[in-house]
Write a protein that holds these residues in place. Structure first.
Motif, PDB file in Angstrom:
ATOM      1  N   ASP A  32       0.810  -1.222   0.000  1.00  0.00           N
ATOM      2  CA  ASP A  32       0.000   0.000   0.000  1.00  0.00           C
ATOM      3  C   ASP A  32       0.842   1.270   0.000  1.00  0.00           C
ATOM      4  OD1 ASP A  32      -2.841  -1.142   0.497  1.00  0.00           O
ATOM      5  OD2 ASP A  32      -1.618  -2.111   2.029  1.00  0.00           O
ATOM      6  N   THR A  33       2.039   1.200   0.603  1.00  0.00           N
ATOM      7  CA  THR A  33       2.854   2.392   0.802  1.00  0.00           C
ATOM      8  C   THR A  33       4.325   2.059   0.655  1.00  0.00           C
ATOM      9  OG1 THR A  33       1.243   3.057   2.502  1.00  0.00           O
ATOM     10  CG2 THR A  33       3.268   4.344   2.380  1.00  0.00           C
ATOM     11  N   VAL A  34       5.082   3.002   0.122  1.00  0.00           N
ATOM     12  CA  VAL A  34       6.535   2.910   0.140  1.00  0.00           C
ATOM     13  C   VAL A  34       7.046   4.064   0.993  1.00  0.00           C
ATOM     14  CG1 VAL A  34       6.699   4.195  -2.051  1.00  0.00           C
ATOM     15  CG2 VAL A  34       8.656   2.892  -1.206  1.00  0.00           C
ATOM     16  N   PHE A  35       7.950   3.744   1.901  1.00  0.00           N
ATOM     17  CA  PHE A  35       8.516   4.746   2.798  1.00  0.00           C
ATOM     18  C   PHE A  35       9.965   5.034   2.443  1.00  0.00           C
ATOM     19  CE2 PHE A  35       5.152   3.311   5.821  1.00  0.00           C
ATOM     20  CZ  PHE A  35       4.614   4.564   6.115  1.00  0.00           C
ATOM     21  N   ALA A  36      10.398   6.247   2.713  1.00  0.00           N
ATOM     22  CA  ALA A  36      11.802   6.625   2.631  1.00  0.00           C
ATOM     23  C   ALA A  36      12.276   7.018   4.022  1.00  0.00           C
ATOM     24  CB  ALA A  36      11.998   7.790   1.664  1.00  0.00           C
ATOM     25  N   ALA A  37      13.501   6.618   4.351  1.00  0.00           N
ATOM     26  CA  ALA A  37      14.087   6.970   5.636  1.00  0.00           C
ATOM     27  C   ALA A  37      14.717   8.361   5.552  1.00  0.00           C
ATOM     28  CB  ALA A  37      15.130   5.931   6.038  1.00  0.00           C
ATOM     29  N   ASP A  38      15.268   8.817   6.663  1.00  0.00           N
ATOM     30  CA  ASP A  38      15.911  10.130   6.719  1.00  0.00           C
ATOM     31  C   ASP A  38      17.268   9.962   7.400  1.00  0.00           C
ATOM     32  OD1 ASP A  38      16.321  12.874   6.527  1.00  0.00           O
ATOM     33  OD2 ASP A  38      15.210  13.337   8.353  1.00  0.00           O
ATOM     34  N   HIS A  39      18.193   9.332   6.682  1.00  0.00           N
ATOM     35  CA  HIS A  39      19.523   9.066   7.224  1.00  0.00           C
ATOM     36  C   HIS A  39      20.591   9.480   6.225  1.00  0.00           C
ATOM     37  CE1 HIS A  39      18.075   6.971  10.743  1.00  0.00           C
ATOM     38  NE2 HIS A  39      17.387   6.116  10.008  1.00  0.00           N
ATOM     39  N   LEU A  40      21.709   9.918   6.729  1.00  0.00           N
ATOM     40  CA  LEU A  40      22.834  10.211   5.855  1.00  0.00           C
ATOM     41  C   LEU A  40      23.260   8.930   5.131  1.00  0.00           C
ATOM     42  CD1 LEU A  40      25.090  12.561   8.019  1.00  0.00           C
ATOM     43  CD2 LEU A  40      23.270  13.167   6.411  1.00  0.00           C
ATOM     44  N   GLY A  41      23.680   9.090   3.888  1.00  0.00           N
ATOM     45  CA  GLY A  41      24.099   7.940   3.107  1.00  0.00           C
ATOM     46  C   GLY A  41      22.966   7.210   2.436  1.00  0.00           C
ATOM     47  N   MET A  42      21.748   7.652   2.687  1.00  0.00           N
ATOM     48  CA  MET A  42      20.567   7.070   2.046  1.00  0.00           C
ATOM     49  C   MET A  42      19.890   8.143   1.196  1.00  0.00           C
ATOM     50  SD  MET A  42      18.956   4.662   5.051  1.00  0.00           S
ATOM     51  CE  MET A  42      19.987   3.406   5.820  1.00  0.00           C
ATOM     52  N   PRO A  43      18.985   7.759   0.280  1.00  0.00           N
ATOM     53  CA  PRO A  43      18.380   8.738  -0.618  1.00  0.00           C
ATOM     54  C   PRO A  43      17.671   9.860   0.134  1.00  0.00           C
ATOM     55  CG  PRO A  43      17.872   6.509  -1.330  1.00  0.00           C
ATOM     56  CD  PRO A  43      18.517   6.384   0.013  1.00  0.00           C
ATOM     57  N   ALA A  44      17.773  11.071  -0.396  1.00  0.00           N
ATOM     58  CA  ALA A  44      16.990  12.186   0.135  1.00  0.00           C
ATOM     59  C   ALA A  44      15.518  11.828   0.018  1.00  0.00           C
ATOM     60  CB  ALA A  44      17.304  13.462  -0.633  1.00  0.00           C
ATOM     61  N   PRO A  45      14.763  11.943   1.098  1.00  0.00           N
ATOM     62  CA  PRO A  45      13.419  11.353   1.083  1.00  0.00           C
ATOM     63  C   PRO A  45      12.445  11.946   0.079  1.00  0.00           C
ATOM     64  CG  PRO A  45      13.815  12.593   3.119  1.00  0.00           C
ATOM     65  CD  PRO A  45      15.121  12.481   2.415  1.00  0.00           C
ATOM     66  N   PHE A  46      12.334  13.252  -0.011  1.00  0.00           N
ATOM     67  CA  PHE A  46      11.253  13.819  -0.814  1.00  0.00           C
ATOM     68  C   PHE A  46      11.426  13.614  -2.319  1.00  0.00           C
ATOM     69  CE2 PHE A  46      10.758  16.178   3.228  1.00  0.00           C
ATOM     70  CZ  PHE A  46       9.478  15.748   3.530  1.00  0.00           C
ATOM     71  N   PRO A  47      12.612  13.805  -2.903  1.00  0.00           N
ATOM     72  CA  PRO A  47      12.745  13.470  -4.331  1.00  0.00           C
ATOM     73  C   PRO A  47      12.454  11.998  -4.615  1.00  0.00           C
ATOM     74  CG  PRO A  47      14.601  14.808  -3.596  1.00  0.00           C
ATOM     75  CD  PRO A  47      13.839  14.423  -2.366  1.00  0.00           C
ATOM     76  N   ALA A  48      12.898  11.118  -3.714  1.00  0.00           N
ATOM     77  CA  ALA A  48      12.650   9.689  -3.919  1.00  0.00           C
ATOM     78  C   ALA A  48      11.158   9.389  -3.893  1.00  0.00           C
ATOM     79  CB  ALA A  48      13.371   8.869  -2.849  1.00  0.00           C
ATOM     80  N   LEU A  49      10.421  10.039  -3.013  1.00  0.00           N
ATOM     81  CA  LEU A  49       8.986   9.786  -2.908  1.00  0.00           C
ATOM     82  C   LEU A  49       8.225  10.323  -4.120  1.00  0.00           C
ATOM     83  CD1 LEU A  49       8.365  10.523   0.882  1.00  0.00           C
ATOM     84  CD2 LEU A  49       8.772   8.320  -0.242  1.00  0.00           C
ATOM     85  N   VAL A  50       8.635  11.477  -4.623  1.00  0.00           N
ATOM     86  CA  VAL A  50       8.006  12.008  -5.838  1.00  0.00           C
ATOM     87  C   VAL A  50       8.226  11.050  -7.002  1.00  0.00           C
ATOM     88  CG1 VAL A  50       8.071  13.863  -7.548  1.00  0.00           C
ATOM     89  CG2 VAL A  50       8.096  14.415  -5.107  1.00  0.00           C
ATOM     90  N   ALA A  51       9.452  10.524  -7.123  1.00  0.00           N
ATOM     91  CA  ALA A  51       9.744   9.567  -8.191  1.00  0.00           C
ATOM     92  C   ALA A  51       8.949   8.284  -8.012  1.00  0.00           C
ATOM     93  CB  ALA A  51      11.247   9.272  -8.217  1.00  0.00           C
ATOM     94  N   ALA A  52       8.808   7.822  -6.768  1.00  0.00           N
ATOM     95  CA  ALA A  52       8.062   6.591  -6.501  1.00  0.00           C
ATOM     96  C   ALA A  52       6.597   6.752  -6.882  1.00  0.00           C
ATOM     97  CB  ALA A  52       8.187   6.220  -5.027  1.00  0.00           C
ATOM     98  N   ALA A  53       6.018   7.892  -6.534  1.00  0.00           N
ATOM     99  CA  ALA A  53       4.614   8.123  -6.871  1.00  0.00           C
ATOM    100  C   ALA A  53       4.421   8.240  -8.381  1.00  0.00           C
ATOM    101  CB  ALA A  53       4.113   9.385  -6.171  1.00  0.00           C
ATOM    102  N   ALA A  54       5.372   8.889  -9.052  1.00  0.00           N
ATOM    103  CA  ALA A  54       5.265   9.046 -10.507  1.00  0.00           C
ATOM    104  C   ALA A  54       5.343   7.702 -11.222  1.00  0.00           C
ATOM    105  CB  ALA A  54       6.361   9.978 -11.010  1.00  0.00           C
ATOM    106  N   ALA A  55       6.042   6.734 -10.612  1.00  0.00           N
ATOM    107  CA  ALA A  55       6.231   5.421 -11.239  1.00  0.00           C
ATOM    108  C   ALA A  55       5.059   4.485 -11.027  1.00  0.00           C
ATOM    109  CB  ALA A  55       7.507   4.774 -10.692  1.00  0.00           C
ATOM    110  N   THR A  56       4.153   4.834 -10.108  1.00  0.00           N
ATOM    111  CA  THR A  56       3.071   3.918  -9.729  1.00  0.00           C
ATOM    112  C   THR A  56       1.720   4.595  -9.868  1.00  0.00           C
ATOM    113  OG1 THR A  56       3.363   4.574  -7.411  1.00  0.00           O
ATOM    114  CG2 THR A  56       4.563   2.624  -8.160  1.00  0.00           C
ATOM    115  N   GLU A  57       0.669   3.794  -9.738  1.00  0.00           N
ATOM    116  CA  GLU A  57      -0.678   4.323  -9.922  1.00  0.00           C
ATOM    117  C   GLU A  57      -1.387   4.624  -8.611  1.00  0.00           C
ATOM    118  OE1 GLU A  57      -2.885   1.682 -12.390  1.00  0.00           O
ATOM    119  OE2 GLU A  57      -1.526   1.886 -14.110  1.00  0.00           O
ATOM    120  N   ARG A  58      -1.205   3.755  -7.606  1.00  0.00           N
ATOM    121  CA  ARG A  58      -1.967   3.935  -6.374  1.00  0.00           C
ATOM    122  C   ARG A  58      -1.100   3.945  -5.119  1.00  0.00           C
ATOM    123  NH1 ARG A  58      -1.451  -0.325  -3.529  1.00  0.00           N
ATOM    124  NH2 ARG A  58      -0.896  -2.311  -4.527  1.00  0.00           N
ATOM    125  N   LEU A  59       0.186   3.566  -5.243  1.00  0.00           N
ATOM    126  CA  LEU A  59       1.057   3.427  -4.088  1.00  0.00           C
ATOM    127  C   LEU A  59       1.174   4.758  -3.350  1.00  0.00           C
ATOM    128  CD1 LEU A  59       2.691   0.919  -3.106  1.00  0.00           C
ATOM    129  CD2 LEU A  59       4.697   1.996  -4.140  1.00  0.00           C
TER     130      LEU A  59
END
Length: 318
Positions: A32-59
């Protein structure tokens, strides 16, 4: 209690194509949901989430969880509102007090005592609610009128007193759980305890008995709204096996006997067994703890997918 929801964490980033495929696969698996963490060395959360939503229909997309002391509330409000707009209102905003001292040190952000970090979390929630509820900045009113610009605001009007996206707060201690119980739409029972005498961020998992007590405390703090809150849990390990006891013994040994094999088999933060056994555990934990929102780390997304299917099949037959 509502129905189940299932989610996974994005912890790494190889390429845009890999991110797109991972999120689409998660959607096909029934997450139902994909989460992004907020840690150094990991993807910046908000750009990753925008990309994730753009790639999917309902996630749906969310943060699990932002370290509130990392963020200036006004700038965070801008990120949240922009992300909510660009994901068509699919954002869930998770906030926490932060717990990895080394990250603060590396980022040059003052590491404050826990009480001060908890204060900062509450102040951030207050300021976000104020900014989300406002009709933009008064200083820009003339400019917006002259240029026909909308005030930047979240699409969703659910959390933050009806002015923003759903709010998730995760933690283990009294202070954070109280704030979560009183203010969040989703309460995350973190299930981790700082190991005494070890550097900040050195954790052990909670036992089932400790989880009982933490849930009981949070529900008491929530009062009448306890049954309206969604109760979330982050499962740290998913291990499919026909021999639960042997697997638990191995895990106990690997983690220095911080938990016994019996405690590992009972904690809701580890799922071990066949698909049917893990599904049965999830149904049991719903009755015992009230957990209906399950998150697994991305590396377990595929292994956990049959469990999702099994849980939903059992609920459909019930």
């Amino acid at each position: 209690m509502g129905g189940f929801r299932f989610s996974f964490n994005l912890l790494g980033l190889d390429s845009r194509a890999a991110l797109v495929e991972t999120c689409r696969q998660g959607e096909r698996y029934g997450y139902d949901t994909v989460f992004a963490a907020d840690h150094l060395g990991m993807p910046a959360p908000f750009p990753a989430l925008v990309a994730a939503a753009a790639a999917t229909e309902r996630l749906r997309v969310g943060t699990l969880v932002l370290n509130a002391p990392f963020w200036n509330p006004a700038l965070l409000a801008r990120e949240v509102a922009t992300t909510d707009v660009l994901t068509d209102g699919r954002l869930e905003l998770g906030l926490g007090a932060g717990h990895m001292k080394w990250e603060f040190d590396e980022a040059g952000i003052l590491w404050e005592p826990f009480g001060a970090r908890a204060d900062r979390l509450e102040a951030t929630i207050d300021e976000l609610a104020r900014l989300f509820a406002a009709d933009g900045y008064e200083q820009q009113a003339a400019l917006r009128e002259a240029m026909g610009l909308p005030a930047l605001a979240p699409v969703q009007r659910h959390g933050f007193g009806g002015s923003g996206p759903p709010l998730l707060i995760g933690g283990t201690g009294d202070r954070i759980l109280r704030v979560a119980a009183e203010r969040a739409d989703i309460v995350g029972i973190a299930g981790t305890y700082q190991v005494k005498g070890q550097p900040p961020g050195t954790f052990r998992l909670a036992t089932a008995a400790e989880t009982d007590e933490r849930v009981r405390y949070a529900r008491e703090c929530a009062g009448e709204r306890a049954d309206e809150v969604e109760w979330q849990v982050l499962v740290q390990i998913v291990l499919e096996t026909k021999d639960r006891r042997a697997a638990a013994e191995e895990l106990s040994e690997r983690f220095g006997r911080a938990l016994s094999a019996g405690e590992i088999l009972e904690t809701p933060f580890v799922l071990i067994g066949t698909v049917d056994e893990m599904a049965e555990r999830i149904l049991r934990y719903r009755e015992r703890f009230g957990f209906t929102y399950y998150t697994v780390h991305g590396s377990y997304m595929e292994a956990f997918a049959p469990v999702i299917e099994r849980v939903r099949a059992v609920k459909a037959d019930a």
